[in-house]
Scaffold this active site. Structure first.
Site, short mmCIF file in Angstrom:
data_model
loop_
_atom_site.label_atom_id
_atom_site.label_comp_id
_atom_site.label_asym_id
_atom_site.label_seq_id
_atom_site.Cartn_x
_atom_site.Cartn_y
_atom_site.Cartn_z
N LYS A 191 0.49 -1.34 0.06
CA LYS A 191 -0.36 0.06 -0.30
C LYS A 191 1.04 1.14 -0.31
O LYS A 191 1.61 1.73 1.07
CB LYS A 191 -0.70 -0.01 1.26
CG LYS A 191 -1.49 -1.48 1.06
CD LYS A 191 -3.02 -0.93 2.47
CE LYS A 191 -4.02 -2.48 2.39
NZ LYS A 191 -4.82 -2.41 4.21
N SER B 242 -7.18 -4.85 7.50
CA SER B 242 -6.68 -6.11 7.40
C SER B 242 -5.08 -5.99 8.29
O SER B 242 -4.20 -5.99 7.97
CB SER B 242 -6.65 -7.10 6.06
OG SER B 242 -5.43 -6.44 5.54
N LYS C 77 -4.70 6.65 3.53
CA LYS C 77 -5.22 5.74 4.53
C LYS C 77 -4.37 6.63 5.49
O LYS C 77 -4.68 6.35 6.94
CB LYS C 77 -6.27 4.69 4.49
CG LYS C 77 -5.39 3.73 3.84
CD LYS C 77 -5.19 2.69 4.98
CE LYS C 77 -4.10 1.39 4.61
NZ LYS C 77 -3.53 0.86 5.49
N ASP D 239 -11.47 0.84 5.27
CA ASP D 239 -9.89 0.35 5.30
C ASP D 239 -9.04 2.33 6.77
O ASP D 239 -8.52 2.76 7.16
CB ASP D 239 -8.49 0.66 4.02
CG ASP D 239 -6.65 0.23 3.98
OD1 ASP D 239 -6.90 -0.69 5.89
OD2 ASP D 239 -6.48 -0.91 3.38
N SER E 228 -2.06 -0.33 14.53
CA SER E 228 -1.68 0.85 13.39
C SER E 228 -0.63 1.03 13.31
O SER E 228 0.38 2.29 14.36
CB SER E 228 -2.87 1.96 12.62
OG SER E 228 -2.36 2.65 11.76
N ARG E 229 0.44 0.93 12.22
CA ARG E 229 1.84 1.54 12.11
C ARG E 229 2.39 3.30 12.24
O ARG E 229 2.72 3.78 12.56
CB ARG E 229 3.12 1.14 11.54
CG ARG E 229 2.92 -0.59 12.15
CD ARG E 229 4.39 -1.45 10.95
NE ARG E 229 3.55 -1.19 10.04
CZ ARG E 229 3.29 -2.73 9.31
NH1 ARG E 229 2.76 -3.36 10.16
NH2 ARG E 229 3.11 -2.45 7.98
N ASN E 230 1.18 3.61 11.64
CA ASN E 230 1.25 4.73 10.88
C ASN E 230 0.42 5.53 12.08
O ASN E 230 1.10 6.47 12.14
CB ASN E 230 0.06 5.01 9.26
CG ASN E 230 0.98 4.31 7.88
OD1 ASN E 230 2.49 4.38 8.14
ND2 ASN E 230 0.39 2.89 8.43
N VAL F 22 7.35 -0.89 8.29
CA VAL F 22 7.66 0.16 8.01
C VAL F 22 6.37 0.74 7.85
O VAL F 22 5.54 -0.18 8.25
CB VAL F 22 8.51 -0.60 6.54
CG1 VAL F 22 8.36 0.56 5.36
CG2 VAL F 22 9.53 -0.61 5.73
N GLU G 266 4.19 3.04 6.26
CA GLU G 266 3.90 3.34 5.18
C GLU G 266 3.75 4.11 4.27
O GLU G 266 3.55 5.64 4.00
CB GLU G 266 3.63 2.27 3.20
CG GLU G 266 3.64 0.59 3.84
CD GLU G 266 4.13 0.06 2.21
OE1 GLU G 266 4.73 1.25 1.89
OE2 GLU G 266 4.39 -0.67 1.25
#
Length: 336
Positions: free
Chosen positions: A106, A140, A193, A246, A256-258, A281, A283
């Site tokens: 993504k 997901s 997203k 999403d 969620s890493r972001n 990572v 993204e």
């Protein structure tokens, strides 16, 4: 499918291997790091990602791209979007020409501004047909997928036949796959997203409140639609799993890493400090740079994306960017 090869043993690649093994599919997983391969093969655990998940006993990992690709009927690229071009280039000479190619990345590539499927079309030209390439994407988080918690995603491809093959391959009673014929739309949703999740994390970290977060998510969806309209996506896509779905999960989930990156920034940490403490990572960091470039080149107003970019790369304090967003010229609320 007689054999499926997953290229990349990160969290989501590992989780998909669990899903496929639960269907008794012959699947192997390639990892760049030898210690990850050894960990999966010797202990049944991935030592770097989803470390507390016991993997299926007959899941095998390899450090050899040739071994991974050999006799595979489907190749799933589970590498981060910024590494996709390099890895796909190494795999190209190993292909037999009939493989189904699937991306789960993504993001938007820096400078080329290509989506993951477009990168694969570009790199694998003359090795496979465009019609053999598709994506699997949607709300997901790997942590839940690997535990076989109910998850619903979308398959899309340059041909309906391949989208259906992807759907049939991954569909289980715990992993539901819908068809979508708008591959550019689902990839835009999946990329943007992550930017909005960083912004949502900043809101949470700085304790700006639920009102601000709701507005940010809604206007973030608006930015998805603006980009999608220029690139020929269907607006209905952004009301679906790869748009709103999403967006909800990535902006709100503890996985969620972001969002984690944004939350840390909202609490006063610097990006370099945050990245140094992560082994996975986020993204949205690279995607914010790419999409900001795209919006400037195409004259499309995307104020939240621009604000995230400035906070990440120009060291503008989050409080200042919030002030700038809130004091923009009065406007009508338009859906595109």
């Amino acid at each position: 499918m007689k054999k499926i090869s997953i290229i990349g043993a990160g969290s989501f690649g590992t989780a998909l291997a669990v899903v496929l093994k639960d269907k008794d599919v012959d699947v192997s997983i390639w990892a760049r790091e030898k210690e990850v391969v050894d960990g999966i093969n010797e202990s049944g655990y991935n030592p770097s990602y989803l470390t507390d998940i016991e993997l299926p006993k007959n899941l095998r990992a390899t450090h050899s791209l040739k071994e991974a690709v050999d006799h595979a009927e489907m190749i799933v690229f589970a590498t981060p979007s910024h590494a996709l071009r390099e890895v796909a280039g190494k795999i190209k000479p190993l292909l037999g020409g009939k493989e189904i190619i699937v991306s789960i990345a993504k993001g938007i590539e820096k400078n080329t501004l290509m989506t993951p499927s477009q990168i694969l079309v570009d790199v694998l030209d003359e090795a496979v047909l465009e019609d053999q390439i598709g994506v699997l994407t949607g709300p997901s988080h790997a942590e839940e997928v690997a535990l076989l918690k109910p998850t619903t995603v979308v398959s899309a491809a340059y041909s309906k036949r391949v989208a259906r093959i992807i759907q049939e391959t991954f569909m289980t009673s715990r992993f539901r796959v819908y068809l979508n014929n708008d591959i550019i739309g689902v990839e835009i949703g999946g990329a943007l997203k992550n930017i909005m999740a960083i912004a949502a994390g900043i809101v949470d970290g700085a304790e700006l409140g639920d009102n601000a977060k709701a507005a940010l998510m809604t206007r973030g969806l608006h930015e998805m639609k603006r980009m999608g309209a220029v690139l020929g996506a269907s607006m209905d896509t952004f009301s679906g799993l790869t748009g709103m779905g999403d967006l909800i999960v990535t902006c709100t989930s503890k996985h969620s890493r972001n969002r984690f990156v944004g939350y840390s920034i909202g609490q006063g940490k610097k990006l370099d400090e945050i990245k140094a403490g992560m082994n996975m990572v986020a993204e949205g960091v690279k995607t914010a740079e790419s999409v900001c470039q795209w919006s400037q080149e195409n004259g499309v107003e995307m104020p939240i994306t621009e604000a995230v970019y400035k906070v990440l790369f120009k060291n503008i304090p989050p409080a200042q960017m919030v002030e700038e967003l809130m004091t923009r010229n009065p406007k009508e609320e338009k859906m595109i």
